[in-house]
Design a protein around this motif. Structure first.
Motif, PDB file in Angstrom:
ATOM      1  N   HIS A  40      75.228  36.432 -17.852  1.00  0.00           N
ATOM      2  CA  HIS A  40      75.430  37.318 -19.068  1.00  0.00           C
ATOM      3  C   HIS A  40      76.364  38.173 -19.117  1.00  0.00           C
ATOM      4  O   HIS A  40      76.354  38.736 -20.203  1.00  0.00           O
ATOM      5  N   ASP A  63      71.693  34.742 -22.567  1.00  0.00           N
ATOM      6  CA  ASP A  63      70.888  35.653 -21.231  1.00  0.00           C
ATOM      7  C   ASP A  63      69.649  34.330 -20.957  1.00  0.00           C
ATOM      8  O   ASP A  63      69.178  33.906 -21.876  1.00  0.00           O
ATOM      9  N   ARG A  65      66.752  34.463 -20.212  1.00  0.00           N
ATOM     10  CA  ARG A  65      65.595  34.423 -21.247  1.00  0.00           C
ATOM     11  C   ARG A  65      65.625  33.849 -22.351  1.00  0.00           C
ATOM     12  O   ARG A  65      64.363  34.073 -22.389  1.00  0.00           O
ATOM     13  N   ASP A  66      66.341  33.877 -22.627  1.00  0.00           N
ATOM     14  CA  ASP A  66      66.487  33.437 -24.178  1.00  0.00           C
ATOM     15  C   ASP A  66      66.364  31.757 -24.916  1.00  0.00           C
ATOM     16  O   ASP A  66      67.430  31.557 -24.227  1.00  0.00           O
ATOM     17  N   ASP A  67      65.474  31.411 -24.648  1.00  0.00           N
ATOM     18  CA  ASP A  67      65.226  29.963 -25.005  1.00  0.00           C
ATOM     19  C   ASP A  67      66.208  28.630 -25.809  1.00  0.00           C
ATOM     20  O   ASP A  67      67.264  27.613 -25.229  1.00  0.00           O
ATOM     21  N   ASP A  68      66.227  29.856 -26.851  1.00  0.00           N
ATOM     22  CA  ASP A  68      66.630  29.001 -28.481  1.00  0.00           C
ATOM     23  C   ASP A  68      68.211  29.411 -27.381  1.00  0.00           C
ATOM     24  O   ASP A  68      69.491  28.632 -27.790  1.00  0.00           O
ATOM     25  N   ALA A  69      68.813  30.673 -27.076  1.00  0.00           N
ATOM     26  CA  ALA A  69      70.293  30.808 -26.055  1.00  0.00           C
ATOM     27  C   ALA A  69      70.688  29.444 -25.135  1.00  0.00           C
ATOM     28  O   ALA A  69      71.480  29.332 -25.400  1.00  0.00           O
ATOM     29  N   TRP A 109      60.245  41.138 -17.056  1.00  0.00           N
ATOM     30  CA  TRP A 109      60.598  40.707 -16.894  1.00  0.00           C
ATOM     31  C   TRP A 109      62.001  39.705 -15.703  1.00  0.00           C
ATOM     32  O   TRP A 109      63.007  38.563 -15.370  1.00  0.00           O
ATOM     33  N   ASP A 112      60.914  37.097 -15.378  1.00  0.00           N
ATOM     34  CA  ASP A 112      61.361  35.484 -16.443  1.00  0.00           C
ATOM     35  C   ASP A 112      63.721  35.384 -15.725  1.00  0.00           C
ATOM     36  O   ASP A 112      63.919  34.563 -16.773  1.00  0.00           O
ATOM     37  N   SER A 120      64.053  27.092 -17.695  1.00  0.00           N
ATOM     38  CA  SER A 120      64.868  26.498 -19.000  1.00  0.00           C
ATOM     39  C   SER A 120      66.000  25.747 -18.706  1.00  0.00           C
ATOM     40  O   SER A 120      66.043  24.491 -19.836  1.00  0.00           O
TER      41      SER A 120
END
Length: 279
Positions: A40, A63, A65-69, A109, A112, A120
């Motif tokens: 990150h 990041d 934690r961001d599945d789309d990213a 947090w 995640d 992920s």
């Protein structure tokens, strides 16, 4: 089992901007591996990549934690690297505080970052890994995935879950070209505890004292840990202990699963003390 040849193929490393992740990248670059580095921290990631002149390397600021990213970055990695045969997940953080001091948001947090980020990226890259003739996934767990100390509930919770994820996935992929292993480091001088988070309810000076006490117990250099992790990946090991304490704790928990904390409490007393005021 066929030994994994990392030279000439791509290894994906999360948490590659510092600590063990960065040292793993340096070792693999020197051995001729291609690299996809994830972190990150864009600036630190670029600095590591700049060291690896002559290596086929791509950087991906994500990041986890961001599945789309994660999905988007994985697609970019697969497009840039047609031969991916290893994933090493080093990304993670720490959290100091007792259950009473921590909020649910703080604990979520950390879980995640440490757990769901690992799940992920693994899920996103699994199709590419399965297309390789032979591939291995190495997840960094922790010695605190073997023994759960007081004052580290969210960290231990997340790492026990990483351990369970790794073992279940290894069994799920049995008979395929992909093997899975977990690494259990103890006392690696990465700075994770000094740069990690602590509950907002803790006096910062008290948190710094506890973190320093924990860091003083670390003996293994990141480069030495990285070498063991690379070796475990090449040999496709299911379970690897890193650091002299890891093997001892593994044996202790096996011998005294209900009472191991009696032996651990005293050496950790200052590292888990997040309540005594600074005099």
């Amino acid at each position: 089992m066929q030994r994994l040849a990392l030279a000439g193929s791509t290894t994906v490393i999360t948490g590659a901007a510092s600590g063990m992740g960065a040292d793993i990248a340096r070792l693999l670059a020197a051995s001729g591996a291609h690299l996809a580095l994830i972190d990150h921290n864009a600036e630190a990631l670029d600095a590591v990549a700049a060291e690896l002149a002559g290596t086929t390397v791509t950087t991906h600021v994500v990041d986890l934690r961001d599945d789309d990213a994660v999905l988007a970055a994985s697609a970019d990695i697969v497009a840039a690297h047609p031969r991916i045969n290893a994933l090493i997940t080093c990304a993670g953080s720490s959290m100091l505080g007792s259950l009473e001091q921590l909020t649910m948001e703080e604990m979520r947090w950390l879980v995640d970052v440490n757990l769901w980020g690992t799940v992920s990226i693994t899920k996103a890259l699994l199709p590419a890994l399965r297309s390789a003739p032979a591939a291995h996934i190495t997840h960094l767990a922790s010695v605190y995935a073997l023994a759960a100390p007081a004052g580290r509930i969210p960290y231990s919770l997340s790492k026990f879950a990483v351990r369970g994820f790794s073992e279940a996935l290894r069994h799920e992929l049995e008979g395929t070209s992909v093997t899975v292993g977990a690494v259990y480091p103890a006392g690696v001088r990465t700075g994770i505890i000094l740069h990690g988070r602590y509950a907002a309810a803790i006096d910062p000076a008290v948190a710094a004292r506890a973190a320093s006490a924990q860091a003083a117990m670390y003996h293994t250099e990141p480069a030495d840990a990285a070498a063991q992790i690379v070796r475990a990946t090449e040999r496709r090991r299911a379970r690897t202990m890193v650091g002299r304490e890891a093997g001892l704790i593994d044996v202790l928990v096996r011998l005294a699963p209900r009472s191991y904390w009696k032996a651990m409490r005293r050496p950790l007393r200052e590292a888990i003390d997040t309540t005594t005021p600074i005099s």
